[in-house]
Design an enzyme around this catalytic site. Sequence first.
Site, PDB file in Angstrom:
ATOM      1  N   SER A 125       0.705  -1.306  -0.165  1.00 17.99           N
ATOM      2  CA  SER A 125      -0.066  -0.109   0.095  1.00 17.99           C
ATOM      3  C   SER A 125       0.739   1.179   0.110  1.00 17.99           C
ATOM      4  O   SER A 125       2.020   1.421   0.604  1.00 17.99           O
ATOM      5  CB  SER A 125      -0.861   0.036   1.088  1.00 17.99           C
ATOM      6  OG  SER A 125      -1.475   1.269   1.558  1.00 17.99           O
ATOM      7  N   TYR A 150      -2.394  -1.484  11.141  1.00 18.71           N
ATOM      8  CA  TYR A 150      -2.599  -2.069   9.510  1.00 18.71           C
ATOM      9  C   TYR A 150      -1.403  -1.597   8.875  1.00 18.71           C
ATOM     10  O   TYR A 150      -0.725  -2.484   8.210  1.00 18.71           O
ATOM     11  CB  TYR A 150      -4.042  -1.474   9.071  1.00 18.71           C
ATOM     12  CG  TYR A 150      -3.660  -1.462   7.574  1.00 18.71           C
ATOM     13  CD1 TYR A 150      -4.056  -2.587   6.817  1.00 18.71           C
ATOM     14  CD2 TYR A 150      -3.774  -0.440   6.852  1.00 18.71           C
ATOM     15  CE1 TYR A 150      -4.254  -2.851   5.471  1.00 18.71           C
ATOM     16  CE2 TYR A 150      -3.882  -0.481   5.621  1.00 18.71           C
ATOM     17  CZ  TYR A 150      -3.901  -1.452   4.837  1.00 18.71           C
ATOM     18  OH  TYR A 150      -3.820  -1.692   3.368  1.00 18.71           O
ATOM     19  N   LYS A 154       1.961  -3.790   6.727  1.00 15.67           N
ATOM     20  CA  LYS A 154       2.317  -3.847   5.168  1.00 15.67           C
ATOM     21  C   LYS A 154       4.068  -3.626   5.223  1.00 15.67           C
ATOM     22  O   LYS A 154       4.495  -4.199   4.387  1.00 15.67           O
ATOM     23  CB  LYS A 154       1.606  -2.676   4.604  1.00 15.67           C
ATOM     24  CG  LYS A 154       0.149  -2.809   4.437  1.00 15.67           C
ATOM     25  CD  LYS A 154      -0.070  -4.146   3.343  1.00 15.67           C
ATOM     26  CE  LYS A 154      -1.641  -4.479   3.366  1.00 15.67           C
ATOM     27  NZ  LYS A 154      -1.983  -6.022   2.901  1.00 15.67           N
TER      28      LYS A 154
END
Length: 338
Positions: A125, A150, A154
Amino acid sequence: MKILVTGGTGYIGSHTTVELQNSGHEVIIVDNLSNSNINVLDSIEKISGIKPEFEQFDLIDTEKTTDFFKRNNDIQGIIHFAAFKAVGESVDNPLMYYRNNLFSLVNILQGMKDNNIENFVFSSSCTVYGQPEELPVTENAPIQKAASPYGNTKQISEEIIFDTVKVSGIKGMALRYFNPIGAHKSAIIGELPLGIPNNLMPFITQTVIGIREQLRVFGDDYSTPDGTAIRDYIHVVDIAKAHVIAVERMVNKKMKKDFEMFNLGTGNGYSVLEVIKSFEKVTGEKLNYKIVDRRAGDITQVWADTKFANDELGWKAEKDIDEMTLSAWNWELALKEI
Ligand code: UFG
């Protein structure tokens, strides 16, 4: 090629499965259906004419994952979408995010190592860049401290892959998505948010269809031309097509390095109000919205430098913002009929 798509019944996974099958590849999906629906397999078949092979289990289950890879050691490439992805939820429940997103990754890489499966494409992302100092942001921009667990999963995942690639025959590719929106033009697959959507596009379509009362636009005091925050929205089918090219590049041994990273964006930034304007123009509908305070953790603006992906992958996003917002609306209308 036989490709494993984890999370293949999810939003980006389902669109990618369609594109892989349309390009002649054989897909096997592993999904625990925690945030998707088994009927998506039929929808994929409706579009591409092929129902992908499917196994339902949790990739954090080491035993099941080990067994799966033993039985499927002829897989040539893996595209790993399966992960939790709600920023706010990850702040409230970090361990759930670290367990799910990281354990599954480790299990898959172990399965690849043990069975000599070489090619791994990872769903990353643009969140890894935080608020970049320079725009458009290139793949070489410094990684910034993640704003949420979150986002941290990544970043850590990219590091886990990088470290593994260094000492194994495994090759890795991280595709850093900007803001995927829209749906397949058939309106047979699309985004299926569970509960109240966090993201802008599904919130807009659900408001106009009458599921939600009003969209809250988070902040109009950013240092942008209209004061609302800017993102690089990209059509999910463009993202899906990039995955086909990425996995083919790996299997055909065209990589320049054993771990590559690519931005998947259009290179254009749109503000929240510009997205709303596009939506209202192409649909003829009126959106009920009001400006409220900024949302914690949001950055002001980001859009991609797409040159590296364009030149190296030979891929370029094709669909513009109007096509994105219209396809999202057509999908919302189709959902109403179900
Ligand atoms: N927004 C609103 N109202 C809403 C929802 C969103 O005004 O109800 C605004 C946000 O403030 C932001 C823009 O719309 O300015 C886009 O918000 P999204 O939640 O759709 O997307 P984000 O850019 O916040 O997050 C997305 C992905 C994350 C990823 C991140 C990387 O959802 O998974 O991009 O920047 F980490």
